[in-house]
Each structure stands twice: as C-alpha cells, then as structure tokens.
Design a protein around this motif. Structure first.
Motif, PDB file in Angstrom:
ATOM      1  N   TRP A  47    -111.022 -34.843  27.315  1.00 26.85           N
ATOM      2  CA  TRP A  47    -111.943 -35.017  26.189  1.00 26.85           C
ATOM      3  C   TRP A  47    -113.202 -35.739  26.639  1.00 26.85           C
ATOM      4  O   TRP A  47    -114.317 -35.357  26.292  1.00 26.85           O
ATOM      5  N   SER A  48    -113.030 -36.786  27.440  1.00 28.92           N
ATOM      6  CA  SER A  48    -114.171 -37.546  27.946  1.00 28.92           C
ATOM      7  C   SER A  48    -115.060 -36.665  28.810  1.00 28.92           C
ATOM      8  O   SER A  48    -116.284 -36.680  28.681  1.00 28.92           O
ATOM      9  N   LYS A  49    -114.462 -35.881  29.677  1.00 34.06           N
ATOM     10  CA  LYS A  49    -115.215 -34.987  30.555  1.00 34.06           C
ATOM     11  C   LYS A  49    -116.003 -33.962  29.737  1.00 34.06           C
ATOM     12  O   LYS A  49    -117.181 -33.717  30.001  1.00 34.06           O
ATOM     13  N   GLN A  50    -115.365 -33.359  28.753  1.00 31.03           N
ATOM     14  CA  GLN A  50    -116.042 -32.335  27.969  1.00 31.03           C
ATOM     15  C   GLN A  50    -117.131 -32.907  27.077  1.00 31.03           C
ATOM     16  O   GLN A  50    -118.139 -32.264  26.843  1.00 31.03           O
ATOM     17  N   SER A  51    -116.944 -34.124  26.577  1.00 35.83           N
ATOM     18  CA  SER A  51    -117.933 -34.667  25.651  1.00 35.83           C
ATOM     19  C   SER A  51    -119.066 -35.420  26.342  1.00 35.83           C
ATOM     20  O   SER A  51    -120.173 -35.467  25.812  1.00 35.83           O
ATOM     21  N   THR A  52    -118.821 -36.003  27.524  1.00 32.51           N
ATOM     22  CA  THR A  52    -119.875 -36.778  28.193  1.00 32.51           C
ATOM     23  C   THR A  52    -120.290 -36.195  29.536  1.00 32.51           C
ATOM     24  O   THR A  52    -121.380 -36.458  30.005  1.00 32.51           O
ATOM     25  N   GLY A  53    -119.375 -35.478  30.195  1.00 33.41           N
ATOM     26  CA  GLY A  53    -119.660 -34.965  31.530  1.00 33.41           C
ATOM     27  C   GLY A  53    -119.547 -36.024  32.615  1.00 33.41           C
ATOM     28  O   GLY A  53    -119.806 -35.753  33.783  1.00 33.41           O
TER      29      GLY A  53
END
Length: 96
Positions: free
Chosen positions: A47-53
C-alpha cells in the motif's frame, strides 16, 4: 505511516524476502491463523509503495537485548522481488 506489532521478530537475513515477495497460489493450503504469515506487513508495504512510491524502512529484533535489524527496501511489483537499499544491524537502544 508507522506499523508496529508485538510478534517474535524476523531474522535479519530473511527480512528482504519475507516482505519483498508476495506469495500466491493454492499450494499454500495451510489454514491461516492470526499473525501466522505476516501478511499485514506485506500489505502495508505494498500500500505504501503504491500510494507514495517511496521505499519502506523495516526495523525488527528477535530479542529486546540483541541487535536491531534495519532494512530499507522497495518492492518491484512487476517482478515480485525486493530491491534492498539498506540492510544492517545496529544497537537495539529502543528495546524492540
């Protein structure tokens, strides 16, 4: 976002593969029980990767007196593999 649990910790050398790969398929037919497979941490990472990169920093210890493992990793969602930026052991001054 900070995610914290009270689990037994992850072994230093296993952190990148435990969190940087997502396993799927029906061959994992073992009935899941609360907290057994660490899916919450993987889902927080994805989730963190998809929302912030941005990469994720993971801190884990298997003992409150032993070293603290610090791992900064990114996940290649297309290849389903971890990209490790930092992977080190430091003094556990926080008592995790």
């Amino acid at each position: 976002v900070t995610v914290r649990d009270n689990g037994c910790g992850m072994r230093h050398e296993q952190i990148p593969d435990m969190l940087g790969r997502v396993l799927s398929g029906s061959k994992y037919g073992v009935r899941q029980t609360r907290g057994k497979f660490g899916l919450g941490a993987k889902m927080a990472l994805i989730w963190s990767k998809q929302s912030t990169g941005m990469p994720v920093e993971v801190r884990s210890a298997t003992s409150s007196t032993g070293p603290l493992s610090v791992c900064v990793l990114d996940i290649d969602i297309q290849k389903n593999e971890p990209r490790v930026k930092v992977h080190e052991r430091i003094d556990n001054t926080s008592g995790l």
